[in-house]
Scaffold this motif. Structure first.
Motif, PDB file in Angstrom:
ATOM      1  N   PHE A 187       0.849  -1.194   0.000  1.00  0.00           N
ATOM      2  CA  PHE A 187       0.000   0.000   0.000  1.00  0.00           C
ATOM      3  C   PHE A 187       0.885   1.244   0.000  1.00  0.00           C
ATOM      4  N   THR A 188       0.323   2.334  -0.492  1.00  0.00           N
ATOM      5  CA  THR A 188       0.957   3.640  -0.361  1.00  0.00           C
ATOM      6  C   THR A 188       0.173   4.447   0.654  1.00  0.00           C
ATOM      7  N   LEU A 189       0.840   4.853   1.745  1.00  0.00           N
ATOM      8  CA  LEU A 189       0.194   5.622   2.801  1.00  0.00           C
ATOM      9  C   LEU A 189       0.882   6.963   2.965  1.00  0.00           C
ATOM     10  N   ASP A 190       0.079   7.988   3.251  1.00  0.00           N
ATOM     11  CA  ASP A 190       0.640   9.290   3.572  1.00  0.00           C
ATOM     12  C   ASP A 190       1.412   9.181   4.887  1.00  0.00           C
ATOM     13  N   PRO A 191       2.554   9.832   5.010  1.00  0.00           N
ATOM     14  CA  PRO A 191       3.310   9.778   6.273  1.00  0.00           C
ATOM     15  C   PRO A 191       2.520  10.264   7.487  1.00  0.00           C
ATOM     16  N   LEU A 223      -3.213   8.456  10.138  1.00  0.00           N
ATOM     17  CA  LEU A 223      -3.464   8.351  11.570  1.00  0.00           C
ATOM     18  C   LEU A 223      -3.013   7.016  12.168  1.00  0.00           C
ATOM     19  N   VAL A 224      -3.091   5.944  11.387  1.00  0.00           N
ATOM     20  CA  VAL A 224      -2.686   4.643  11.927  1.00  0.00           C
ATOM     21  C   VAL A 224      -1.219   4.647  12.332  1.00  0.00           C
ATOM     22  N   LEU A 225      -0.397   5.423  11.658  1.00  0.00           N
ATOM     23  CA  LEU A 225       1.033   5.430  11.924  1.00  0.00           C
ATOM     24  C   LEU A 225       1.393   6.206  13.185  1.00  0.00           C
ATOM     25  N   HIS A 226       0.475   7.040  13.663  1.00  0.00           N
ATOM     26  CA  HIS A 226       0.778   7.899  14.801  1.00  0.00           C
ATOM     27  C   HIS A 226      -0.034   7.557  16.046  1.00  0.00           C
ATOM     28  N   TYR A 227      -1.274   7.128  15.846  1.00  0.00           N
ATOM     29  CA  TYR A 227      -2.153   6.910  17.002  1.00  0.00           C
ATOM     30  C   TYR A 227      -2.734   5.502  17.060  1.00  0.00           C
ATOM     31  N   ALA A 228      -2.235   4.616  16.187  1.00  0.00           N
ATOM     32  CA  ALA A 228      -2.513   3.171  16.276  1.00  0.00           C
ATOM     33  C   ALA A 228      -3.995   2.824  16.204  1.00  0.00           C
ATOM     34  N   GLN A 229      -4.744   3.566  15.393  1.00  0.00           N
ATOM     35  CA  GLN A 229      -6.152   3.199  15.188  1.00  0.00           C
ATOM     36  C   GLN A 229      -6.177   2.072  14.158  1.00  0.00           C
ATOM     37  N   GLU A 230      -6.207   0.850  14.664  1.00  0.00           N
ATOM     38  CA  GLU A 230      -6.051  -0.336  13.810  1.00  0.00           C
ATOM     39  C   GLU A 230      -6.616  -1.547  14.522  1.00  0.00           C
ATOM     40  N   GLU A 233      -6.617   8.556   7.180  1.00  0.00           N
ATOM     41  CA  GLU A 233      -6.697  10.006   7.005  1.00  0.00           C
ATOM     42  C   GLU A 233      -5.350  10.640   7.351  1.00  0.00           C
ATOM     43  N   ALA A 234      -4.893  11.563   6.513  1.00  0.00           N
ATOM     44  CA  ALA A 234      -3.595  12.213   6.697  1.00  0.00           C
ATOM     45  C   ALA A 234      -3.771  13.497   7.507  1.00  0.00           C
ATOM     46  N   VAL A 235      -3.628  13.371   8.812  1.00  0.00           N
ATOM     47  CA  VAL A 235      -3.751  14.531   9.693  1.00  0.00           C
ATOM     48  C   VAL A 235      -3.107  14.179  11.031  1.00  0.00           C
ATOM     49  N   TYR A 246     -10.638   5.083   6.023  1.00  0.00           N
ATOM     50  CA  TYR A 246     -10.124   3.786   6.466  1.00  0.00           C
ATOM     51  C   TYR A 246      -9.860   2.890   5.265  1.00  0.00           C
ATOM     52  N   LEU A 247      -8.964   1.949   5.481  1.00  0.00           N
ATOM     53  CA  LEU A 247      -8.680   0.905   4.510  1.00  0.00           C
ATOM     54  C   LEU A 247      -8.899  -0.429   5.211  1.00  0.00           C
ATOM     55  N   CYS A 248      -9.687  -1.285   4.579  1.00  0.00           N
ATOM     56  CA  CYS A 248      -9.954  -2.615   5.118  1.00  0.00           C
ATOM     57  C   CYS A 248      -9.468  -3.637   4.095  1.00  0.00           C
TER      58      CYS A 248
END
Length: 354
Positions: free
Chosen positions: A53-57, A60-67, A144-146, A155-157
């Protein structure tokens, strides 16, 4: 919502020697993907070639672990057919996890349809050898990139598949477990019953220390009094104590395991009484020494049923029974896998054929 089927132009090579299958290392040609946008809902459902996948840096998953994620299996049966074991339970728990982490639910009927179609297309990847299966990993991540602690609007499922052999390389050799006294896995009011990555990330240091000391798994104690056993890192755990099966109750700090529920039901039908109650670590250790505790075993999708032969708490080590797999443990393993692989009748309507 329709599911777009995209072609696979470069199929992967299969591992021909299924004895060399390693858990979670090889993945099939295809994966299921769909996306969510607030105000639009789920859309763009597709079965596409397995790819990064290509994700924006700033996703939100990368910073706040909403997964969140799930784990279940597809089994090759004796007649060559393929079956899932209790997939509706996993999808229901997937939505329960989503609710706890403020994520959108999936349509359970549609999600099961998508899963079955994906496995139908990837049926050649379901291994044939005894004890093997196709591991299924549904996942949802916030995209979401924020930067800001809030629920995502995007979201991506997705669902990926992996052919696997036995979860433990040593087969049915009883595992040695270290009871953690410094670390905790989850606390009341937290996310202990949610299948989310944060729970597992928090367990890594204790697991690393346990491995360095020669143990296979960590057994967690409760967060409040640090005296009651709860669950193992990758499994729920049960004890045969005074002829009854004792296991920690579901009170929000442990995973409501699908395998756990299945095993407890099978044990009940075998005539065993079930006690879902808090068991102190001292009661556990003293029971092993007195002979009141005769067997212990973990339950989970990946491990199925795993015998426990030894427990260590601080400087105290006890052997359970004779240190080998117990009679009940083996009986439950054979009963459950017999249903999964079609060797025994499914009288519970647990099996869903592809």
């Amino acid at each position: 919502m329709e599911i777009e089927i995209q072609p696979v132009t470069q199929p992967k090579a299969h591992i021909e020697d299924e004895t060399k299958l390693v858990f979670g290392r090889q993945f099939t040609d295809r994966m299921f993907v769909m996306e969510y946008d607030s105000g639009k809902g789920w859309h763009s459902a597709r079965i596409q070639p397995y790819a990064p996948f290509t994700l924006d840096p700033a996703a939100l998953v990368l910073h706040y672990a909403q997964e969140i994620f799930e784990g279940l299996k597809a089994f090759r049966r004796q007649d060559g057919s393929i079956a899932l074991f209790r997939p509706k339970d996993n999808i229901r728990r997937f939505n329960q996890s989503a609710s706890r982490l403020c994520m959108p639910p999936v349509d359970e009927e549609f999600f099961l349809k998508a899963l079955k179609e994906l496995i139908r297309l990837e049926s050649d990847w379901v291994p044939h050898s005894e004890g093997t299966s196709l591991y299924i990993r549904p996942t949802m991540i916030a995209t979401e990139a924020v930067l800001g602690v809030k629920p995502s609007n995007k979201y991506l499922c997705y669902i990926i598949l992996s052919p696997v052999g036995a979860y433990y390389k040593g087969g049915f050799k009883p595992v040695k477990i270290w009871i953690a006294d410094e670390f905790i896995r989850s606390a009341p009011g937290g996310t202990g019953e949610v299948k989310c990555g944060g729970n597992y990330a928090a367990s890594l240091l204790a697991a690393k220390e346990a491995a360095a000391r020669g143990f296979d798994q960590v057994l967690w104690l409760d967060a409040v009094e640090r005296k009651y056993v709860e669950e193992v890192g990758s499994m729920n755990i049960c004890f045969l104590y005074d002829g009854k099966i004792v296991t920690s109750p579901l009170h929000g700090t442990i995973l409501n395991g699908v395998t756990r529920r299945s095993i407890l039901q099978l044990a009940t039908e075998m005539g065993y009484d079930i006690e879902e109650r808090a068991m102190s670590v001292n009661e556990l250790l003293e029971g092993a020494e007195s002979g009141r505790l005769t067997e212990a075993f973990g339950t989970g999708t990946a491990a199925v049923v795993s015998p426990v032969g030894q427990l260590t708490y601080k400087d105290r080590t006890v052997t359970i029974g004779n240190g080998q797999m117990g009679e009940l443990t083996l009986k439950l393993y054979k009963a459950l896998t017999g249903i999964q692989y079609g060797q025994q009748p499914d009288t519970h309507d647990w099996v869903v054929e592809i």
